[in-house]
Design an enzyme around this catalytic site. Structure first.
Site, PDB file in Angstrom:
ATOM      1  CG  LEU A  78      20.530 -38.007 -44.144  1.00 10.88           C
ATOM      2  CD1 LEU A  78      19.698 -37.599 -42.935  1.00 10.88           C
ATOM      3  CD2 LEU A  78      21.224 -39.342 -43.907  1.00 10.88           C
ATOM      4  N   PRO A  79      19.241 -39.475 -48.219  1.00  7.74           N
ATOM      5  CG  PRO A  79      19.377 -41.792 -48.554  1.00  7.74           C
ATOM      6  CD  PRO A  79      19.622 -40.730 -47.527  1.00  7.74           C
ATOM      7  CB  THR A 112      16.460 -33.196 -52.857  1.00  6.19           C
ATOM      8  OG1 THR A 112      17.676 -32.633 -53.331  1.00  6.19           O
ATOM      9  CG2 THR A 112      15.290 -32.582 -53.608  1.00  6.19           C
ATOM     10  CE  LYS A 187      18.097 -30.748 -56.013  1.00  4.81           C
ATOM     11  NZ  LYS A 187      19.192 -30.800 -56.947  1.00  4.81           N
ATOM     12  CE  LYS A 262      14.909 -37.542 -53.410  1.00  9.84           C
ATOM     13  NZ  LYS A 262      15.920 -36.834 -52.675  1.00  9.84           N
TER      14      LYS A 262
HETATM   15  P1  NAD Z   1      23.409 -41.596 -51.671  1.00 11.65           P
HETATM   16  O1  NAD Z   1      22.361 -42.636 -51.598  1.00 11.65           O
HETATM   17  O2  NAD Z   1      24.653 -41.827 -52.490  1.00 11.65           O
HETATM   18  O3  NAD Z   1      23.919 -41.219 -50.174  1.00 11.65           O
HETATM   19  C1  NAD Z   1      23.072 -41.166 -49.066  1.00 11.65           C
HETATM   20  C2  NAD Z   1      23.863 -41.658 -47.845  1.00 11.65           C
HETATM   21  O4  NAD Z   1      23.033 -41.518 -46.684  1.00 11.65           O
HETATM   22  C3  NAD Z   1      24.253 -43.132 -47.930  1.00 11.65           C
HETATM   23  O5  NAD Z   1      25.655 -43.263 -47.712  1.00 11.65           O
HETATM   24  C4  NAD Z   1      23.438 -43.801 -46.831  1.00 11.65           C
HETATM   25  O6  NAD Z   1      24.096 -44.893 -46.226  1.00 11.65           O
HETATM   26  C5  NAD Z   1      23.266 -42.647 -45.856  1.00 11.65           C
HETATM   27  N1  NAD Z   1      22.143 -42.804 -44.943  1.00 11.65           N
HETATM   28  C6  NAD Z   1      20.873 -43.197 -45.187  1.00 11.65           C
HETATM   29  N2  NAD Z   1      20.130 -43.177 -44.067  1.00 11.65           N
HETATM   30  C7  NAD Z   1      20.959 -42.763 -43.080  1.00 11.65           C
HETATM   31  C8  NAD Z   1      20.781 -42.537 -41.678  1.00 11.65           C
HETATM   32  N3  NAD Z   1      19.617 -42.750 -41.089  1.00 11.65           N
HETATM   33  N4  NAD Z   1      21.845 -42.108 -40.977  1.00 11.65           N
HETATM   34  C9  NAD Z   1      23.053 -41.895 -41.575  1.00 11.65           C
HETATM   35  N5  NAD Z   1      23.274 -42.092 -42.895  1.00 11.65           N
HETATM   36  C10 NAD Z   1      22.241 -42.520 -43.623  1.00 11.65           C
HETATM   37  O7  NAD Z   1      22.691 -40.257 -52.144  1.00 11.65           O
HETATM   38  P2  NAD Z   1      23.351 -38.924 -52.763  1.00 11.65           P
HETATM   39  O8  NAD Z   1      23.434 -39.070 -54.240  1.00 11.65           O
HETATM   40  O9  NAD Z   1      24.548 -38.565 -51.956  1.00 11.65           O
HETATM   41  O10 NAD Z   1      22.156 -37.886 -52.491  1.00 11.65           O
HETATM   42  C11 NAD Z   1      21.905 -37.346 -51.193  1.00 11.65           C
HETATM   43  C12 NAD Z   1      20.831 -36.279 -51.336  1.00 11.65           C
HETATM   44  O11 NAD Z   1      21.297 -35.254 -52.230  1.00 11.65           O
HETATM   45  C13 NAD Z   1      19.511 -36.786 -51.917  1.00 11.65           C
HETATM   46  O12 NAD Z   1      18.444 -36.143 -51.292  1.00 11.65           O
HETATM   47  C14 NAD Z   1      19.613 -36.382 -53.393  1.00 11.65           C
HETATM   48  O13 NAD Z   1      18.334 -36.221 -53.969  1.00 11.65           O
HETATM   49  C15 NAD Z   1      20.385 -35.090 -53.291  1.00 11.65           C
HETATM   50  N6  NAD Z   1      21.173 -34.721 -54.471  1.00 11.65           N
HETATM   51  C16 NAD Z   1      21.944 -35.641 -55.116  1.00 11.65           C
HETATM   52  C17 NAD Z   1      22.697 -35.247 -56.226  1.00 11.65           C
HETATM   53  C18 NAD Z   1      23.566 -36.206 -56.994  1.00 11.65           C
HETATM   54  O14 NAD Z   1      24.041 -35.851 -58.093  1.00 11.65           O
HETATM   55  N7  NAD Z   1      23.841 -37.406 -56.483  1.00 11.65           N
HETATM   56  C19 NAD Z   1      22.668 -33.915 -56.655  1.00 11.65           C
HETATM   57  C20 NAD Z   1      21.909 -32.994 -55.947  1.00 11.65           C
HETATM   58  C21 NAD Z   1      21.154 -33.408 -54.848  1.00 11.65           C
END
Ligand code: NAD
Length: 313
Positions: A78-79, A112, A187, A262
Site C-alpha cells: 500500500l502507498p 514503506t 528501508k 513520503k
Molecule cells: P502505487 O500507488 O502504484 O500502488 C498502491 C496501490 O494501493 C494502488 O493500486 C491503490 O489503489 C492501492 N490502495 C490504496 N489504498 C488501498 C486500500 N485501502 N485498499 C486496497 N488497495 C489500496 O504505489 P507503489 O509504487 O506500488 O508503491 C507501494 C509501496 O511500495 C509504497 O509504500 C512505496 O513507497 C513502496 N515502494 C515503491 C517502489 C517503486 O519503485 N514504485 C519501490 C520500493 C518501495
C-alpha cells in the site's frame, strides 16, 4: 474461523495468499506469485488494478476480509502508513482486517511506512496471535517485474523463516534486519540515500548538458568513473539515455515523486526524533518537496525537470 497455521501445512502444499494493493509494485509482485503456482485472492480500490490480476489468474475479492477468507498468508503493498493502518486496524483501531483473521495467519506488509506504524500493527497482531512482518522492498518496478527485489524484513526469527520461501518468489536478496520496525528503518536509510543520489545525478547530468555534453556520453563516462551509482546503472533520469526506464516514457509508472517525498519525510522524522544530523537528506527532502507540488504523480527521476522543464513534457 478456525486456526490456519502455515507451519502445520504439508511441505509440498503452497499456502493460499491474499494480496492487497496492486499498484506499480504490488501488481507485478502478485503476478510472480501466480506464476510460481500460488493461489491468490486480490483486493485493490482500483478496478483497473484488479482487472490486470484477474487476467493473470487471481480471484478478485470485494474487500480485504473477502480476499483473506481462505488465506493462510496476507501480503500488502500500500502507498503509506495511513492506508496500512486503515486496512489492518480500521477506524477504531480494532475493526480492521486483523480482527477478522484466524490465529496463526502470516501477515507481511511490504509498504514503506514509519517504523512506529509497523510496530503498532505488529503489536496489535501479536495480541491476536497473528504473525506479522514488516518487509519493505528495494529494487523498483524493474525488480518487482523480474522477481529480483531486495526484501528488508523486521520481525521474529521463526516468522521470518516461514515467510522466506514466499519472499524468495518475489525477491533475490532477503535480509532479516532485526525486530519489528527494523525493516522500515533500514528501508528509509536506503531511500534517503537514493533521493540524494537521484537529485545529485540529475544535477551532474544537467551541468554537463548545459556545458555542451551529450547526456548519454556523460552518463557512460560517469558509469565507468567514481560517480557511478544505481541511478546511472539502471534508472538514468535523462530522457532517452536508457530504454525501458520512466525517463524515456514521460516519467510514467515507476516510483512516484510523492512516494519518494513520503520516504524522505519519514527519514527526516526519524532523524529528528533520534537527534541524528542528516544535512544531505534534508536538502533532498527540500528539493522533492518543491518538485512534488506539481509532479507528485510522475516518477521520482523527473527531478531532472527541476533543471530543464522541457523534459517533463
Ligand atoms: P502505487 O500507488 O502504484 O500502488 C498502491 C496501490 O494501493 C494502488 O493500486 C491503490 O489503489 C492501492 N490502495 C490504496 N489504498 C488501498 C486500500 N485501502 N485498499 C486496497 N488497495 C489500496 O504505489 P507503489 O509504487 O506500488 O508503491 C507501494 C509501496 O511500495 C509504497 O509504500 C512505496 O513507497 C513502496 N515502494 C515503491 C517502489 C517503486 O519503485 N514504485 C519501490 C520500493 C518501495
Amino acid at each position: 474461523m478456525g486456526t490456519k497455521d502455515i507451519s502445520t501445512m504439508n511441505n509440498n502444499s503452497k499456502p493460499d495468499i491474499a494480496f492487497i494493493g496492486l499498484g506499480n509494485m504490488g501488481a507485478p509482485m502478485a503476478e510472480n506469485l501466480l506464476k510460481a503456482g500460488y493461489t491468490l485472492s486480490v483486493f485493490d480500490l482500483s478496478d483497473a488494478a484488479t482487472q490486470r490480476l484477474e487476467k493473470a489468474g487471481a480471484r478478485v475479492a470485494q474487500s480485504p476480509k473477502d480476499a483473506a477468507s481462505n488465506a493462510q498468508v496476507v501480503i500488502s503493498m500500500l502507498p503509506a502508513g495511513q492506508h496500512v493502518h486503515s486496512v489492518y486496524l480500521g477506524d477504531s483501531g480494532a475493526n480492521g482486517l486483523l480482527a477478522e483473521l484466524p490465529k496463526g495467519t502470516l501477515v507481511i506488509d511490504s509498504s514503506t511506512i514509519a517504523a512506529a506504524d509497523a510496530r503498532t500493527v505488529a503489536d496489535a497482531a501479536s495480541q491476536l496471535g497473528i504473525d506479522f512482518l514488516d518487509a519493505p522492498v528495494s529494487g523498483g518496478t524493474g525488480g518487482a517485474i523480474a522477481g529480483s527485489l531486495t526484501f528488508i524484513v523486521g520481525g521474529d526469527d521463526d516468522v521470518f523463516a516461514k515467510a522466506e520461501p514466499i519472499l524468495a518468489v518475489m525477491g533475490k536478496n532477503i535480509f532479516h534486519a532485526g525486530e519489528h520496525g527494523a525493516g522500515q528503518v533500514a528501508k528509509i536509510c536506503n531511500n534517503m540515500l537514493l533521493g540524494i543520489l537521484m537529485a545529485g545525478t540529475a544535477e551532474a547530468i544537467n551541468l554537463g548538458v548545459k556545458n555542451g555534453l551529450d547526456p548519454k556520453v556523460l552518463s557512460d563516462i560517469m558509469l565507468q568513473s567514481s560517480g557511478r551509482n544505481w541511478t546511472l546503472e539502471v534508472y538514468n533520469p535523462y530522457p532517452q539515455v536508457m530504454e525501458n526506464v520512466p525517463s524515456s516514457n514521460g516519467y510514467q509508472g515507476g516510483f512516484m515523486s510523492k512516494l519518494m517525498q513520503k520516504d524522505l519525510n519519514l527519514a527526516m522524522q526519524t532523524a529528528q526524533d533520534t537527534h541524528v544530523d542528516t544535512p544531505m537528506g534534508a536538502k533532498a527532502t527540500e528539493l522533492y518537496a518543491t518538485h512534488t507540488l506539481e509532479n507528485g504523480d510522475k516518477d521520482f527521476s523527473s527531478i531532472m525537470g527541476r533543471h530543464d522543464a522541457s523534459v517533463l513534457f
